[in-house]
Design an enzyme around this catalytic site. Structure first.
Site, PDB file in Angstrom:
ATOM      1  N   TYR A   1       0.818  -1.219   0.000  1.00 42.95           N
ATOM      2  CA  TYR A   1       0.000   0.000   0.000  1.00 42.95           C
ATOM      3  C   TYR A   1       0.854   1.273   0.000  1.00 42.95           C
ATOM      4  CZ  TYR A   1       0.069  -0.420   5.248  1.00 42.95           C
ATOM      5  OH  TYR A   1       0.408  -0.538   6.572  1.00 42.95           O
TER       6      TYR A   1
ATOM      7  N   GLY B   1       3.414  -8.899   1.625  1.00 46.25           N
ATOM      8  CA  GLY B   1       1.989  -9.003   1.952  1.00 46.25           C
ATOM      9  C   GLY B   1       1.897  -9.549   3.369  1.00 46.25           C
TER      10      GLY B   1
HETATM   11  C1  HXC Z   1      -6.369   4.948  17.030  1.00 51.78           C
HETATM   12  C2  HXC Z   1      -4.439   5.134  18.271  1.00 51.78           C
HETATM   13  C3  HXC Z   1      -4.333   3.713  18.357  1.00 51.78           C
HETATM   14  C4  HXC Z   1      -5.351   2.936  17.730  1.00 51.78           C
HETATM   15  C5  HXC Z   1      -2.661   4.583  19.429  1.00 51.78           C
HETATM   16  N1  HXC Z   1      -3.379   5.608  18.940  1.00 51.78           N
HETATM   17  N2  HXC Z   1      -3.220   3.411  19.077  1.00 51.78           N
HETATM   18  N3  HXC Z   1      -5.430   5.733  17.612  1.00 51.78           N
HETATM   19  N4  HXC Z   1      -6.345   3.595  17.080  1.00 51.78           N
HETATM   20  N5  HXC Z   1      -5.332   1.615  17.764  1.00 51.78           N
HETATM   21  C6  HXC Z   1      -3.109   7.022  19.153  1.00 51.78           C
HETATM   22  C7  HXC Z   1      -3.310   7.369  20.613  1.00 51.78           C
HETATM   23  O1  HXC Z   1      -4.661   7.705  20.850  1.00 51.78           O
HETATM   24  C8  HXC Z   1      -2.387   8.562  20.802  1.00 51.78           C
HETATM   25  O2  HXC Z   1      -2.957   9.776  20.384  1.00 51.78           O
HETATM   26  C9  HXC Z   1      -1.250   8.283  19.833  1.00 51.78           C
HETATM   27  O3  HXC Z   1      -1.749   7.327  18.874  1.00 51.78           O
HETATM   28  C10 HXC Z   1      -0.069   7.659  20.556  1.00 51.78           C
HETATM   29  O4  HXC Z   1      -0.492   6.509  21.240  1.00 51.78           O
HETATM   30  P1  HXC Z   1       0.407   5.781  22.339  1.00 51.78           P
HETATM   31  O5  HXC Z   1      -0.296   4.546  22.773  1.00 51.78           O
HETATM   32  O6  HXC Z   1       0.837   6.769  23.391  1.00 51.78           O
HETATM   33  O7  HXC Z   1       1.725   5.417  21.487  1.00 51.78           O
HETATM   34  P2  HXC Z   1       2.934   4.498  21.835  1.00 51.78           P
HETATM   35  O8  HXC Z   1       2.795   3.881  23.217  1.00 51.78           O
HETATM   36  O9  HXC Z   1       4.185   5.237  21.504  1.00 51.78           O
HETATM   37  O10 HXC Z   1       2.767   3.272  20.809  1.00 51.78           O
HETATM   38  C11 HXC Z   1       3.031   3.439  19.439  1.00 51.78           C
HETATM   39  C12 HXC Z   1       2.088   2.572  18.621  1.00 51.78           C
HETATM   40  C13 HXC Z   1       2.177   1.086  19.089  1.00 51.78           C
HETATM   41  C14 HXC Z   1       2.458   2.746  17.144  1.00 51.78           C
HETATM   42  C15 HXC Z   1       0.671   3.070  18.862  1.00 51.78           C
HETATM   43  O11 HXC Z   1       1.246   0.299  18.365  1.00 51.78           O
HETATM   44  C16 HXC Z   1       3.553   0.501  18.911  1.00 51.78           C
HETATM   45  O12 HXC Z   1       4.401   0.631  19.782  1.00 51.78           O
HETATM   46  N6  HXC Z   1       3.801  -0.171  17.762  1.00 51.78           N
HETATM   47  C17 HXC Z   1       5.122  -0.773  17.416  1.00 51.78           C
HETATM   48  C18 HXC Z   1       5.006  -2.080  16.710  1.00 51.78           C
HETATM   49  C19 HXC Z   1       3.965  -2.184  15.622  1.00 51.78           C
HETATM   50  O13 HXC Z   1       3.084  -1.322  15.469  1.00 51.78           O
HETATM   51  N7  HXC Z   1       4.056  -3.283  14.855  1.00 51.78           N
HETATM   52  C20 HXC Z   1       3.165  -3.567  13.777  1.00 51.78           C
HETATM   53  C21 HXC Z   1       3.796  -3.240  12.479  1.00 51.78           C
HETATM   54  S1  HXC Z   1       2.849  -4.065  11.273  1.00 51.78           S
HETATM   55  P3  HXC Z   1      -3.662  10.793  21.461  1.00 51.78           P
HETATM   56  O14 HXC Z   1      -4.014  11.982  20.640  1.00 51.78           O
HETATM   57  O15 HXC Z   1      -4.824  10.037  21.990  1.00 51.78           O
HETATM   58  O16 HXC Z   1      -2.636  11.094  22.518  1.00 51.78           O
HETATM   59  C22 HXC Z   1       2.837  -3.262   9.832  1.00 51.78           C
HETATM   60  C23 HXC Z   1       2.229  -4.098   8.740  1.00 51.78           C
HETATM   61  C24 HXC Z   1       1.982  -3.352   7.488  1.00 51.78           C
HETATM   62  O17 HXC Z   1       3.281  -2.173   9.718  1.00 51.78           O
HETATM   63  C25 HXC Z   1       1.345  -4.117   6.370  1.00 51.78           C
HETATM   64  C26 HXC Z   1       0.527  -5.302   6.597  1.00 51.78           C
HETATM   65  C27 HXC Z   1       0.113  -6.043   5.354  1.00 51.78           C
HETATM   66  P1  NAP Z   2       6.703  -6.129  14.920  1.00 55.47           P
HETATM   67  O1  NAP Z   2       7.202  -7.421  15.446  1.00 55.47           O
HETATM   68  O2  NAP Z   2       5.747  -5.348  15.755  1.00 55.47           O
HETATM   69  O3  NAP Z   2       7.972  -5.240  14.531  1.00 55.47           O
HETATM   70  C1  NAP Z   2       8.070  -3.868  14.703  1.00 55.47           C
HETATM   71  C2  NAP Z   2       9.349  -3.571  15.453  1.00 55.47           C
HETATM   72  O4  NAP Z   2       9.616  -2.175  15.417  1.00 55.47           O
HETATM   73  C3  NAP Z   2       9.318  -3.986  16.920  1.00 55.47           C
HETATM   74  O5  NAP Z   2      10.423  -4.796  17.215  1.00 55.47           O
HETATM   75  C4  NAP Z   2       9.415  -2.669  17.678  1.00 55.47           C
HETATM   76  O6  NAP Z   2      10.168  -2.841  18.883  1.00 55.47           O
HETATM   77  C5  NAP Z   2      10.150  -1.802  16.667  1.00 55.47           C
HETATM   78  N1  NAP Z   2       9.912  -0.369  16.852  1.00 55.47           N
HETATM   79  C6  NAP Z   2       8.723   0.269  16.890  1.00 55.47           C
HETATM   80  N2  NAP Z   2       8.896   1.576  17.118  1.00 55.47           N
HETATM   81  C7  NAP Z   2      10.242   1.776  17.231  1.00 55.47           C
HETATM   82  C8  NAP Z   2      11.044   2.913  17.469  1.00 55.47           C
HETATM   83  N3  NAP Z   2      10.514   4.140  17.648  1.00 55.47           N
HETATM   84  N4  NAP Z   2      12.394   2.753  17.508  1.00 55.47           N
HETATM   85  C9  NAP Z   2      12.938   1.538  17.339  1.00 55.47           C
HETATM   86  N5  NAP Z   2      12.227   0.428  17.108  1.00 55.47           N
HETATM   87  C10 NAP Z   2      10.883   0.541  17.063  1.00 55.47           C
HETATM   88  O7  NAP Z   2       5.965  -6.357  13.524  1.00 55.47           O
HETATM   89  P2  NAP Z   2       6.410  -7.101  12.167  1.00 55.47           P
HETATM   90  O8  NAP Z   2       5.168  -7.659  11.586  1.00 55.47           O
HETATM   91  O9  NAP Z   2       7.553  -7.982  12.404  1.00 55.47           O
HETATM   92  O10 NAP Z   2       6.849  -5.863  11.248  1.00 55.47           O
HETATM   93  C11 NAP Z   2       8.168  -5.690  10.795  1.00 55.47           C
HETATM   94  C12 NAP Z   2       8.179  -4.833   9.541  1.00 55.47           C
HETATM   95  O11 NAP Z   2       7.497  -5.513   8.490  1.00 55.47           O
HETATM   96  C13 NAP Z   2       7.498  -3.484   9.674  1.00 55.47           C
HETATM   97  O12 NAP Z   2       8.199  -2.522   8.911  1.00 55.47           O
HETATM   98  C14 NAP Z   2       6.144  -3.720   9.052  1.00 55.47           C
HETATM   99  O13 NAP Z   2       5.554  -2.537   8.586  1.00 55.47           O
HETATM  100  C15 NAP Z   2       6.540  -4.635   7.915  1.00 55.47           C
HETATM  101  N6  NAP Z   2       5.463  -5.428   7.346  1.00 55.47           N
HETATM  102  C16 NAP Z   2       4.918  -6.444   8.067  1.00 55.47           C
HETATM  103  C17 NAP Z   2       3.943  -7.218   7.486  1.00 55.47           C
HETATM  104  C18 NAP Z   2       3.328  -8.380   8.205  1.00 55.47           C
HETATM  105  O14 NAP Z   2       2.390  -8.974   7.670  1.00 55.47           O
HETATM  106  N7  NAP Z   2       3.820  -8.764   9.361  1.00 55.47           N
HETATM  107  C19 NAP Z   2       3.523  -6.932   6.174  1.00 55.47           C
HETATM  108  C20 NAP Z   2       4.108  -5.885   5.487  1.00 55.47           C
HETATM  109  C21 NAP Z   2       5.100  -5.135   6.081  1.00 55.47           C
HETATM  110  P3  NAP Z   2       9.975  -1.933  20.208  1.00 55.47           P
HETATM  111  O15 NAP Z   2       8.527  -1.903  20.508  1.00 55.47           O
HETATM  112  O16 NAP Z   2      10.826  -2.649  21.252  1.00 55.47           O
HETATM  113  O17 NAP Z   2      10.545  -0.593  19.883  1.00 55.47           O
END
Ligand code: HXC
Ligand code: NAP
Length: 287
Positions: free
Chosen positions: A155, A197
């Protein structure tokens, strides 16, 4: 031969050091494990020190390789610089950077606060830019070649509702990948991307398909190859693009999604639902 097997020659990464952001969990951990099996030294970094320390210990035990875990929030430039310094202190030099860290969640855009956009874009785009800038400056100053591999998703170019902050971040990362492939080629720096994907991970599944969603919208069902990805096949592709085997590839984004995005974009993809009897009827009508 199977897609769940490693593909590169043993020892392909001997003497190389690779940094993986977000390398303690999910896909980052799987790609790191394979690089270790191929002989690499590995640096993993993320915000949660306890998570990367645990993964580093496990990975060293599983592979016999060397792993350095350095805590780093990629949104903080001084912490990013510190990871590079620590990598060089431990392993002498850094050869490749896998920009894998990301943040994401699903939500209708109108329900998001402005901060929700900042939080995702700051990790995905600003963080990736910081890591790229710090590593690139270091390689250029030392007249050393290097390789970037950035994890985006399909995307990044199709766009997608309900994950708009992530779309904006990943589209930016794709632009960064292609731009620097040209600008920094003169320094011996390559820059490529992978667009996966669905590959099951705790991080992605818990945030993108929480609760009942995973049952209601089985990702495998909308993929032409009728399955989700296996971590090893992604690790194979990542290892190839980070290795010298791909020395002439730069600025490329390789999709690994079982045909998902093209199927979703294809005007007549819905015809997949037609049973053979319906096609028989249509054929009769035609004749
Ligand atoms: C709406 C949300 C939300 C949710 C957080 N927010 N989660 N809004 N829906 N589910 C908003 C909060 O309300 C807040 O705004 C702001 O975002 C910050 O939220 P925090 O919880 O304080 O953030 P933080 O603790 O720093 O966490 C960051 C995060 C969290 C991104 C929200 O999910 C995280 O740590 N993620 C890291 C790993 C991750 O996401 N992995 C997945 C990658 S998969 P306000 O205004 O309320 O303060 C991927 C796949 C792609 O990318 C493709 C797939 C095919
Ligand atoms: P994941 O395990 O949640 O990986 C995300 C990682 O990013 C975590 O280890 C997290 O560790 C780290 N991270 C988040 N915020 C960070 C920050 N501010 N600084 C440093 N590290 C940070 O999810 P995943 O599925 O393996 O995803 C890995 C990558 O693949 C991502 O780029 C995602 O967009 C991509 N992707 C995944 C899929 C899928 O199907 N899984 C598909 C397409 C693309 P901490 O929380 O400890 O920081």
């Amino acid at each position: 031969m199977q897609h769940t097997e490693g593909m590169l020659k043993p020892g392909s990464f001997k003497g190389k050091t690779i940094l993986i952001t977000g390398g303690g969990t999910g896909l980052g951990r799987s790609m790191g494990k394979y690089l270790l099996e191929l002989g690499a030294n590995l640096v993993i970094s993320s915000r949660k020190k306890e998570v990367i320390d645990k993964s580093a210990a496990e990975l060293m035990k599983e592979t016999g390789g060397q792993v350095l875990a350095v805590a780093c929030d990629i949104r903080k430039y001084d912490e990013v610089e510190n990871v590079i310094r620590e990598s060089e202190k431990t392993f002498g030099k850094l050869d490749g950077v896998l920009n894998n860290a990301a943040g994401n969640f699903i939500s209708p855009t109108e329900r998001l606060s402005h901060r929700a956009f900042d939080i995702v874009v700051d990790i995905v785009l600003r963080g990736t830019y910081y890591v790229t800038l710090a590593a690139g400056k270091n390689w250029i100053a030392k007249k050393q070649p290097g390789t970037f591999l950035n994890i985006v998703t399909t995307y990044a170019w199709t766009g997608s509702g309900y994950v708009v902050p992530s779309v904006c971040g990943k589209a930016g990362v794709l632009g960064l990948t292609r731009s620097l492939a040209v600008e920094w080629a003169k320094y011996g720096i390559r820059s490529n991307a992978i667009a996966p994907g669905p590959f099951p991970t705790e991080g992605a599944w818990s945030r993108l398909m929480p609760g009942e969603l995973v049952k209601k919208f089985d990702p495998a069902a909308r993929i032409p190859l009728k399955r989700v990805g296996d971590h090893q096949e992604l690790a194979n592709l990542a290892a190839y693009l980070l290795s010298d085997y791909s020395a002439y590839i730069t600025g490329e984004v390789v999709t690994i999604d079982g045909g998902e995005w093209l199927r979703n974009g294809g005007e007549f993809s819905y015809l997949e639902e037609l049973k053979p009897e319906m096609w028989d009827q249509l054929e009769k009508m035609r004749k």
